[in-house]
Structure formats: C-alpha cells, structure tokens
Design a protein around this motif. Sequence first.
Motif, short mmCIF file in Angstrom:
data_model
loop_
_atom_site.label_atom_id
_atom_site.label_comp_id
_atom_site.label_asym_id
_atom_site.label_seq_id
_atom_site.Cartn_x
_atom_site.Cartn_y
_atom_site.Cartn_z
N VAL A 1 -1.57 3.37 4.80
CA VAL A 1 -2.55 2.57 5.56
C VAL A 1 -2.35 2.80 7.06
CG1 VAL A 1 -3.35 0.23 6.09
CG2 VAL A 1 -2.77 0.83 3.75
N LEU A 2 -1.11 2.82 7.50
CA LEU A 2 -0.83 3.06 8.92
C LEU A 2 -1.36 4.43 9.35
CD1 LEU A 2 2.81 1.65 9.24
CD2 LEU A 2 0.81 0.78 10.45
N HIS A 3 -1.13 5.43 8.49
CA HIS A 3 -1.58 6.79 8.83
C HIS A 3 -3.11 6.87 8.90
CE1 HIS A 3 2.47 8.50 7.24
NE2 HIS A 3 2.58 7.70 8.27
N ARG A 4 -3.75 6.17 7.96
CA ARG A 4 -5.21 6.16 7.97
C ARG A 4 -5.73 5.49 9.24
NH1 ARG A 4 -7.47 3.07 3.13
NH2 ARG A 4 -6.94 1.33 4.47
N ARG B 1 -5.39 7.82 12.09
CA ARG B 1 -6.45 8.84 12.09
C ARG B 1 -7.78 8.29 12.59
NH1 ARG B 1 -4.18 10.73 7.50
NH2 ARG B 1 -5.46 9.37 6.25
#
Lengths: 205, 115
Positions: free
Chosen positions: B56-59, B62
């Motif tokens: 979720v953090l990576h999304r 992005r």
Amino acid sequence: MFNLEQSITQWRKQMLAKGISSPAPLDELESHLREEIEQQLKSGANELVAYQAAAQHIGRSELLQSEFKRAAGFGGWLGGNQAAGIHRALGLFWAINCAVHLALIVPSFLALSRIAGFNFTVFFLVALVFEGIYLRGLIGSILWFRGINRDRRIIRMIAALQLLETMVMVMIFPQGLLVTGGIFIFSAATIYLLRPPVAAAVVAG
Amino acid sequence: MYSVAMLTKELVAASTEPLILSILAQGESYGYALIQEVKRRSGDKIEWTDGMLYPVLHRMERRGLIKARWGESETGRKRKYYALKVDGKHAMQKHHEQWALVSAVLSGLKKENYV
C-alpha cells in the motif's frame, strides 16, 4: 548454535526464491524484520525465538508477493519496471498469437488445398511444419512472459514471418490496416528487442 | 463501556490509506512505526499486517501521495522513511470529509433508532 545474521540471509534467499524479486521491497521487509526482532529481544526473548516470531509475523513470501502485485495493479502485474513490462506484454502477445495460429493453421491449409486443388498430403505436411514452429513459439512466449528469455530465436523468426505476412495482408486487404498495423508494430518491436547480443552491443554503441 | 470488535477486513482495507496519510501528516515515519501507531491508537483493534502495509505504501508513493527516502535508525540500521507530499495532503482532506460524512450519517441514524 543459532546465528541471527545467517538466518536473516537465509530468509532473504527464501523470499527471493519464492517471488519477491526486486531488491527494494526486500530491503524494506528486512528492515522491518530487524525492527521486529529488536522488539522481541527487548521483551526478553532469545535470538532464536525473536527471529522465529518476527519471520512468522512478517508473513509467507507467496502471500507477500501476491499482495505486492495486487497493490501494484496492472503495472505490477506487467513487471517491476517499464522494460520488464514491455517484455511481459510482448510475451503475452506472442503466446496468444501462436495459440491462434496453432488452432487455425491445419484447417486453413486443408481448405486452401481443396480450393486450389493441390496435393492434400503435401499441404498437410507443410501445415505440420508450421504447427511445430508455432508450438515452439508458444512455449517460448510463455517462458518469455514469465521472464525466461530462452527461445528468442524462434520468436524472432515468427515475428519476421508475421512482418512479411502483414505487409502482404495490407496489400490484399487494406481495410484491415488497424489490425495488421498493430501486428506489424509488435513484430518489429519483437525483432528489435530480441536482436542477437552482438547486434545489441553495436546499437548501444 | 462496551468493547468494539476487531475491524472487518474490508473496513481495514478502506481505512488504511486515510490512516497512513493522517499519521504522516504529523511527520515522517516508517513501516514498523506506522503499524505500532495504528495498533496503539486503536487499542489493538486495528492490526495491519506487514505484508499488507508495504504494498500500500509503495502504491501511494507511485501515485505521488507520499515520498520515501532511505535513512538510518538511532542504532545506525537502514530504515525507509515516508513523508506526506502536497497531493497526499489534499487526498487526506478528501478522505476526512468523506469519512466525516459517513460518520455523521451513521450517528444520525443511530440517534433516530434509539429515540
């Protein structure tokens, strides 16, 4: 004797083997694992217990991988970066293309032999040769889609065949330019991307 | 006082982003601390899994809502810190309005049911 650093290295290997392929999330997960271990140690656990609890808490690699892919959406499904995504998309395109050809070659060759009145056996044998090529192509494309770029020569050959086919098709059937144009672009991109390493080195300068 | 049950999976998923944004609005933080913070604030009722949080953090990174940087912990260990970006601040405000609306509707209905 339990060695914490060795166990963490082993844990990283397991994660890599089971699909957490890019190093960035793995580094972050390792950092998290170490935080968890530190907390466990602070609460009185020994290194072995702390490691086991932390590793269990962080989850199984298969689940983690599916979570990462799900969160990444279509881009994530295609691959971690743009280049991997292009290769994966082309692999998928050629897998579908080869599967369609596999299904259509024998019936269309047989129909052609009837229409043209040529020798049935010769046409059937030619069709079988093409079936073999496209079957190899299908296997190679699936592998390519999965990131294994092993059968580049056969895929390049099929792409070259289709490049010629689209050029002929566009002359016979100009209305189908959109479809043939699409296949032409995919074929050209495939030939370029799967060029032999020597040619690639020359292009790269 | 009655005890609030653990949140459903769907509600946890829906509330993850606004909670992350709201915590990061107070200053940069990292994955492990985010999990602990939510756990503490919810009285152990919201427990994020590590495998769920990082994707979720990576999304969100992005999408340009948050930014990340590798730094060092107090003990010198490598640690990835996340901070809110301007778009993240706007997204957080939107989330707050939407959750406030849902909360107000629910509270109104609850009052009516008890009267």
